[in-house]
Design an enzyme around this catalytic site. Structure first.
Site, PDB file in Angstrom:
ATOM      1  N   SER A   6       0.721  -1.180   0.163  1.00 58.93           N
ATOM      2  CA  SER A   6      -0.165  -0.098  -0.137  1.00 58.93           C
ATOM      3  C   SER A   6       1.065   1.345  -0.216  1.00 58.93           C
ATOM      4  O   SER A   6       1.862   1.678   0.685  1.00 58.93           O
ATOM      5  CB  SER A   6      -0.806   0.393   1.353  1.00 58.93           C
ATOM      6  OG  SER A   6      -1.224  -1.620   1.359  1.00 58.93           O
ATOM      7  N   ARG A  62     -10.833   3.829   2.116  1.00 55.56           N
ATOM      8  CA  ARG A  62     -10.906   2.440   3.483  1.00 55.56           C
ATOM      9  C   ARG A  62     -12.070   3.527   4.704  1.00 55.56           C
ATOM     10  O   ARG A  62     -11.406   4.322   4.769  1.00 55.56           O
ATOM     11  CB  ARG A  62      -9.883   2.123   3.988  1.00 55.56           C
ATOM     12  CG  ARG A  62     -10.226   0.863   5.181  1.00 55.56           C
ATOM     13  CD  ARG A  62     -11.283  -0.240   4.727  1.00 55.56           C
ATOM     14  NE  ARG A  62      -9.875  -0.940   4.075  1.00 55.56           N
ATOM     15  CZ  ARG A  62     -10.460  -1.168   2.891  1.00 55.56           C
ATOM     16  NH1 ARG A  62     -11.959  -1.268   2.160  1.00 55.56           N
ATOM     17  NH2 ARG A  62      -9.830  -2.377   1.588  1.00 55.56           N
ATOM     18  N   HIS A 118     -14.492  -6.019   5.998  1.00 56.17           N
ATOM     19  CA  HIS A 118     -12.784  -6.275   7.646  1.00 56.17           C
ATOM     20  C   HIS A 118     -13.985  -5.917   8.315  1.00 56.17           C
ATOM     21  O   HIS A 118     -14.384  -5.632   8.429  1.00 56.17           O
ATOM     22  CB  HIS A 118     -12.013  -4.764   7.202  1.00 56.17           C
ATOM     23  CG  HIS A 118     -11.701  -4.597   6.109  1.00 56.17           C
ATOM     24  ND1 HIS A 118     -12.427  -4.612   4.250  1.00 56.17           N
ATOM     25  CD2 HIS A 118     -10.622  -4.883   5.336  1.00 56.17           C
ATOM     26  CE1 HIS A 118     -11.738  -4.647   3.485  1.00 56.17           C
ATOM     27  NE2 HIS A 118     -10.628  -4.795   3.674  1.00 56.17           N
ATOM     28  N   LYS A 143     -12.562 -10.083  -0.641  1.00 55.57           N
ATOM     29  CA  LYS A 143     -11.837  -9.783  -0.130  1.00 55.57           C
ATOM     30  C   LYS A 143     -12.231 -10.180   0.750  1.00 55.57           C
ATOM     31  O   LYS A 143     -12.780  -8.907   1.504  1.00 55.57           O
ATOM     32  CB  LYS A 143     -10.623  -8.520  -0.533  1.00 55.57           C
ATOM     33  CG  LYS A 143      -9.443  -8.284   1.259  1.00 55.57           C
ATOM     34  CD  LYS A 143      -9.019  -6.569   0.563  1.00 55.57           C
ATOM     35  CE  LYS A 143      -8.162  -6.823   1.497  1.00 55.57           C
ATOM     36  NZ  LYS A 143      -8.073  -4.731   2.013  1.00 55.57           N
ATOM     37  N   ARG A 186      -1.321 -15.286   5.997  1.00 52.72           N
ATOM     38  CA  ARG A 186      -0.807 -14.221   4.695  1.00 52.72           C
ATOM     39  C   ARG A 186       0.458 -15.219   3.981  1.00 52.72           C
ATOM     40  O   ARG A 186       1.292 -14.937   2.983  1.00 52.72           O
ATOM     41  CB  ARG A 186      -0.051 -12.997   5.135  1.00 52.72           C
ATOM     42  CG  ARG A 186      -0.456 -12.302   6.291  1.00 52.72           C
ATOM     43  CD  ARG A 186      -0.091 -11.390   6.479  1.00 52.72           C
ATOM     44  NE  ARG A 186      -1.127 -10.296   7.820  1.00 52.72           N
ATOM     45  CZ  ARG A 186      -2.354  -9.818   7.073  1.00 52.72           C
ATOM     46  NH1 ARG A 186      -1.558  -9.317   5.599  1.00 52.72           N
ATOM     47  NH2 ARG A 186      -2.664  -8.368   8.218  1.00 52.72           N
ATOM     48  N   GLN A 209       0.638  -7.739   9.431  1.00 48.16           N
ATOM     49  CA  GLN A 209       1.493  -7.631   8.250  1.00 48.16           C
ATOM     50  C   GLN A 209       2.527  -7.658   8.082  1.00 48.16           C
ATOM     51  O   GLN A 209       3.891  -7.347   9.250  1.00 48.16           O
ATOM     52  CB  GLN A 209       0.988  -5.873   7.555  1.00 48.16           C
ATOM     53  CG  GLN A 209       0.563  -6.441   6.384  1.00 48.16           C
ATOM     54  CD  GLN A 209       0.414  -4.676   5.902  1.00 48.16           C
ATOM     55  OE1 GLN A 209       0.937  -3.910   5.571  1.00 48.16           O
ATOM     56  NE2 GLN A 209      -1.241  -4.914   5.568  1.00 48.16           N
TER      57      GLN A 209
END
Length: 225
Positions: A6, A62, A118, A143, A186, A209
């Site tokens: 991102s 978002r 989300h 997603k 992930r 992440q």
């Protein structure tokens, strides 16, 4: 799996200073436009699309309801997405389906929709119903990113993803268990049928992440003969 990184400029100057070469190992670029004020998004857009010309790009706005940084009415949200999509034709356009469900009919004309969900609190018990409803609309990608509070949460989402991908092989899925315990989701996306994994370059945009350099090494190891 494709690695997504991102970009999150907070103003035009930051956007102009982005060094696109730093993103060379990313397969897709996600522009998180919600780090900007609403009035700045269309001013910054030319710089972003120029910086990453020729690269696959996801446009994401978002909202605070789904863990982002901007608060918009349904009409404002859809209007901004439409403007960017029509002016710049990003490869993917993220749409928060359950937060703006009443507006979905206005978005189905776009062939590059990522219908997203989300939840930063939990992995809901009705994950199968969520995946089923998103899949029924046949977007370019589904997603789902949910918080894992246990190892079982992670295993459940991975199993659901594998099941849905087996039944719908042409549908792209992107599923993520957030948080430290969810990191395996992930890494194991090729196993479950999840198409992308989000990695960080500077600061993480979601809990758990992993850095782009680490993800690239992991992918290389997993792809060794």
């Amino acid at each position: 799996m494709k690695l997504v990184v991102s970009v999150t400029p907070r103003n035009l100057e930051e956007a102009q200073q982005i060094d696109a070469q730093r993103f060379v190992d990313a397969d897709l670029i996600e522009w998180r436009a919600d780090f900007l004020e609403k009035e700045e998004i269309l001013k910054v857009a030319p710089a972003i699309f120029e910086k990453f010309a020729g690269r696959e790009l996801i446009f994401t706005l978002r909202t605070k309801d789904e863990g982002g940084h901007i608060q918009l009415s349904d009409d404002e949200y859809v209007e901004m997405i439409k403007k960017v999509a029509q002016l710049y034709q990003p490869d993917y356009v993220d749409f928060e389906y359950f937060s703006h469900k009443d507006k979905i009919d206005e978005m189905l004309e776009f062939p590059n929709l990522v219908l997203s969900y989300h939840n930063f609190e939990e992995t809901p018990e009705n994950m199968m119903e969520i995946l089923s409803e998103l899949t029924s609309l046949t977007p370019k990608a589904v997603k789902v990113s949910v918080m894992a509070n246990s190892g079982q949460d992670v295993l459940d989402l991975m199993n659901y993803t594998r099941g849905f991908k087996t039944l719908n092989p042409e549908q792209e899925y992107v599923t993520i268990s957030m948080g430290r315990v969810g990191r395996i989701s992930r890494i194991a996306s090729d196993l479950t049928g999840s198409s992308w994994s989000f990695a960080s370059l500077d600061e993480a945009t979601a809990p758990g992440q992993i850095s782009l350099s680490s993800m690239k090494k992991i992918r290389d190891i997993l792809n060794e003969n």
